[in-house]
Motif scaffolding. Structure first.
Motif, PDB file in Angstrom:
ATOM      1  N   MET A  79     -21.207  42.385  99.541  1.00  0.00           N
ATOM      2  CA  MET A  79     -21.962  42.842  98.372  1.00  0.00           C
ATOM      3  C   MET A  79     -22.344  44.313  98.517  1.00  0.00           C
ATOM      4  O   MET A  79     -22.227  45.093  97.555  1.00  0.00           O
ATOM      5  N   LEU A  80     -22.787  44.719  99.707  1.00  0.00           N
ATOM      6  CA  LEU A  80     -23.183  46.110  99.921  1.00  0.00           C
ATOM      7  C   LEU A  80     -21.992  47.051  99.745  1.00  0.00           C
ATOM      8  O   LEU A  80     -22.106  48.116  99.143  1.00  0.00           O
ATOM      9  N   LYS A  81     -20.838  46.648 100.276  1.00  0.00           N
ATOM     10  CA  LYS A  81     -19.656  47.500 100.198  1.00  0.00           C
ATOM     11  C   LYS A  81     -19.071  47.557  98.798  1.00  0.00           C
ATOM     12  O   LYS A  81     -18.794  48.633  98.266  1.00  0.00           O
ATOM     13  N   VAL A  82     -18.880  46.383  98.182  1.00  0.00           N
ATOM     14  CA  VAL A  82     -18.135  46.316  96.920  1.00  0.00           C
ATOM     15  C   VAL A  82     -19.023  46.595  95.710  1.00  0.00           C
ATOM     16  O   VAL A  82     -18.626  47.343  94.804  1.00  0.00           O
ATOM     17  N   ALA A  83     -20.230  46.006  95.674  1.00  0.00           N
ATOM     18  CA  ALA A  83     -21.102  46.190  94.505  1.00  0.00           C
ATOM     19  C   ALA A  83     -21.883  47.497  94.594  1.00  0.00           C
ATOM     20  O   ALA A  83     -21.883  48.290  93.655  1.00  0.00           O
ATOM     21  N   PHE A  84     -22.578  47.714  95.713  1.00  0.00           N
ATOM     22  CA  PHE A  84     -23.367  48.944  95.855  1.00  0.00           C
ATOM     23  C   PHE A  84     -22.473  50.147  96.169  1.00  0.00           C
ATOM     24  O   PHE A  84     -22.586  51.194  95.540  1.00  0.00           O
ATOM     25  N   GLY A  85     -21.587  49.987  97.164  1.00  0.00           N
ATOM     26  CA  GLY A  85     -20.747  51.109  97.588  1.00  0.00           C
ATOM     27  C   GLY A  85     -19.547  51.357  96.711  1.00  0.00           C
ATOM     28  O   GLY A  85     -18.933  52.425  96.776  1.00  0.00           O
ATOM     29  N   GLN A  86     -19.149  50.362  95.882  1.00  0.00           N
ATOM     30  CA  GLN A  86     -18.022  50.498  94.963  1.00  0.00           C
ATOM     31  C   GLN A  86     -16.743  50.917  95.669  1.00  0.00           C
ATOM     32  O   GLN A  86     -15.965  51.730  95.172  1.00  0.00           O
ATOM     33  N   THR A  87     -16.526  50.337  96.857  1.00  0.00           N
ATOM     34  CA  THR A  87     -15.390  50.746  97.684  1.00  0.00           C
ATOM     35  C   THR A  87     -14.044  50.456  97.021  1.00  0.00           C
ATOM     36  O   THR A  87     -13.081  51.214  97.204  1.00  0.00           O
ATOM     37  N   LYS A  88     -13.957  49.377  96.244  1.00  0.00           N
ATOM     38  CA  LYS A  88     -12.673  49.045  95.624  1.00  0.00           C
ATOM     39  C   LYS A  88     -12.360  49.948  94.442  1.00  0.00           C
ATOM     40  O   LYS A  88     -11.201  50.049  94.021  1.00  0.00           O
ATOM     41  N   MET A  89     -13.380  50.621  93.900  1.00  0.00           N
ATOM     42  CA  MET A  89     -13.147  51.591  92.825  1.00  0.00           C
ATOM     43  C   MET A  89     -12.393  52.809  93.341  1.00  0.00           C
ATOM     44  O   MET A  89     -11.710  53.498  92.584  1.00  0.00           O
ATOM     45  N   ALA A  90     -12.523  53.092  94.642  1.00  0.00           N
ATOM     46  CA  ALA A  90     -11.968  54.318  95.217  1.00  0.00           C
ATOM     47  C   ALA A  90     -10.449  54.359  95.167  1.00  0.00           C
ATOM     48  O   ALA A  90      -9.850  55.415  95.413  1.00  0.00           O
ATOM     49  N   ALA A  91      -9.810  53.235  94.842  1.00  0.00           N
ATOM     50  CA  ALA A  91      -8.350  53.230  94.736  1.00  0.00           C
ATOM     51  C   ALA A  91      -7.869  54.198  93.655  1.00  0.00           C
ATOM     52  O   ALA A  91      -6.738  54.682  93.705  1.00  0.00           O
ATOM     53  N   ARG A  92      -8.747  54.486  92.679  1.00  0.00           N
ATOM     54  CA  ARG A  92      -8.429  55.468  91.632  1.00  0.00           C
ATOM     55  C   ARG A  92      -9.534  56.526  91.666  1.00  0.00           C
ATOM     56  O   ARG A  92     -10.593  56.353  91.061  1.00  0.00           O
ATOM     57  N   PRO A  93      -9.312  57.620  92.402  1.00  0.00           N
ATOM     58  CA  PRO A  93     -10.403  58.568  92.731  1.00  0.00           C
ATOM     59  C   PRO A  93     -11.136  59.166  91.530  1.00  0.00           C
ATOM     60  O   PRO A  93     -12.358  59.290  91.562  1.00  0.00           O
ATOM     61  N   ILE A  94     -10.419  59.541  90.467  1.00  0.00           N
ATOM     62  CA  ILE A  94     -11.084  60.209  89.339  1.00  0.00           C
ATOM     63  C   ILE A  94     -12.062  59.274  88.635  1.00  0.00           C
ATOM     64  O   ILE A  94     -13.251  59.608  88.504  1.00  0.00           O
TER      65      ILE A  94
END
Length: 431
Positions: free
Chosen positions: A48-63
């Motif tokens: 939860m901390l990584k994916v929801a708060f940190g949004q790590t999976k969003m980083a696959a598309r940097p812009i």
């Protein structure tokens, strides 16, 4: 005093209405079957901390990741000021936290910079959707309300940030004029550029400041009560959704306890199952899915990342994982309304399978898990597709001819191919 009473009534009404709508959503999710996801709590919190708060999976598309991060952090942090607005509205004070001194100036200045970031981020998102018209924001399911929903939210956020900055600009000018009630407090690095656009007389400035103050807080209450009707409910549901997401290896299908029990009983006549066999295999309607599946549907952001990487969709087939989630949510809403009107046992003659999701869609899926990997908040469309397939095969014996042929081969030959087990290694002869 009149404004304080109006504010308190508005505040209570906004919170009460949101609570009522949120309870309906939770009730709808509970229409699903129970499923335990309480194992490995430490790993779940980390996810939860990584994916929801940190949004790590969003980083696959940097812009879009950077733009979304600015909008997300900015909107959340700026709304910390709502606490001050609430206190001021209830007690008739003005900038009640001004006693924090330099820290308060730093906070207000930071809020303004974030507000500018949110404003620009939302403007760019609007351009991407409506001018550049990126492909993943389109599709058969992205018409009418789904298409307008995102625009409404982006425009609302721009208006809220504009009101916030204009409120501060008018406030700063009133402070400079020594207007009563407007104490010297705050730093205004962004709104200072807007002060030249405002009138010089105190009366007009007070009116502008009050209008923007009320617009800002009423807009926040309206936004809060819009969430249950919008895909933007993911702002709240992203956290439990990622916490309860599947921690098992992607692509590992769940075993059905009833089938396992039947196999054990065949092998051991003395075996006694611990639980009764279900009345139905797989899922035809939302009541047959688990509450996890239904929460996934409410959490879907309709971003289209799943559909954009789906090999079936890319090759022109009917399947869109995003549509699977949207259809599940729409059916759940319909069932929930039927419960409100007619009671929990009402049957409307409709079902998720066939009335919302077609057979062609579920059989187009390759089970590759590209959609679950791409989802920024761990939604699993494949889990719903698999349950619908299970119903079609195990309850109706209804599957495409290629699937039936494969199942027949597994039953007769122990493999998906038509060759007998004794002939499997014929290909090595003569090599």
């Amino acid at each position: 005093m009149a404004s304080q009473i109006i504010f308190i009534i508005l505040c209570l009404a906004g919170i009460a209405l949101f609570s009522l709508n949120a309870r309906k959503v939770i009730r709808n999710i509970k229409l699903g079957k129970p499923e335990s996801r309480n194992d490995q709590p430490a790993k779940r919190w980390l996810t939860m901390l990584k994916v929801a708060f940190g949004q790590t999976k969003m980083a696959a598309r940097p812009i879009p990741f950077l733009l979304h991060l600015v909008v997300y952090l900015g909107f959340v942090i700026i709304n910390i000021e709502v606490l001050e607005i609430m206190i001021d509205g209830i007690f008739g004070t003005h900038r009640v936290f001004a006693g924090l001194g330099g820290l308060y100036n730093f906070l207000i200045g930071s809020f303004e910079l974030l507000a500018l970031g949110v404003w620009l981020g939302c403007a760019i998102f609007l351009i991407r959707r409506n001018v550049l018209k990126l492909k993943r924001f389109s599709g058969v399911e992205m018409k009418s309300w789904p298409k307008s929903d995102a625009n409404y939210i982006l425009i609302t956020e721009i208006l809220l940030m504009t009101a916030f900055l204009l409120m501060n600009a008018a406030d700063a000018k009133l402070q400079a004029l020594g207007q009563a009630h407007y104490i010297n407090a705050g730093a205004f690095p962004v709104s200072a550029w807007l002060q030249g656009l405002l009138p010089a007389d105190a009366g007009s400035l007070v009116m502008i400041e009050r209008i923007c103050w009320w617009f800002h807080i009423v807009g926040i209450f309206a936004f809060l009560n819009y969430l249950p009707y919008s895909k933007h409910f993911h702002i709240l549901f992203a956290f439990p959704n990622t916490y309860f997401s599947n921690l098992e290896p992607k692509g590992e299908f769940t075993n059905m306890a009833s089938v396992t029990n039947e196999v054990k009983a065949m092998l051991d006549p003395a075996f006694v199952p611990l639980e009764a066999a279900p009345g139905k295999f797989g899922a035809k309607d939302i009541n047959d899915l688990s509450w996890i599946n239904l929460m996934n549907a409410y959490t879907c952001t309709e971003c289209g990342r799943c559909t954009s990487v789906c090999p079936a969709n890319i090759t022109g087939k009917l399947l869109s994982p995003r549509k699977i989630m949207m259809d599940t949510r729409d059916r759940m809403e319909e069932v929930g309304k039927n419960v409100d009107k007619h009671g929990i046992d009402h049957q409307d003659g409709k079902a998720l399978l066939d009335d919302y999701i077609t057979r062609e869609e579920i059989w187009a899926c390759t089970s590759c898990n590209a959609c679950t990997e791409a989802c920024p908040i761990n939604i699993d469309p494949l889990a719903i597709i698999v349950e619908l397939r299970r119903f079609a095969i195990m309850e109706e014996s209804n599957a495409p001819s290629s699937i039936n042929a494969m199942l027949g081969n597994v039953e007769n030959n122990g493999a998906p191919w038509k060759y007998a087990p004794a002939d499997r290694f014929n290909w090595v002869e003569g090599s």
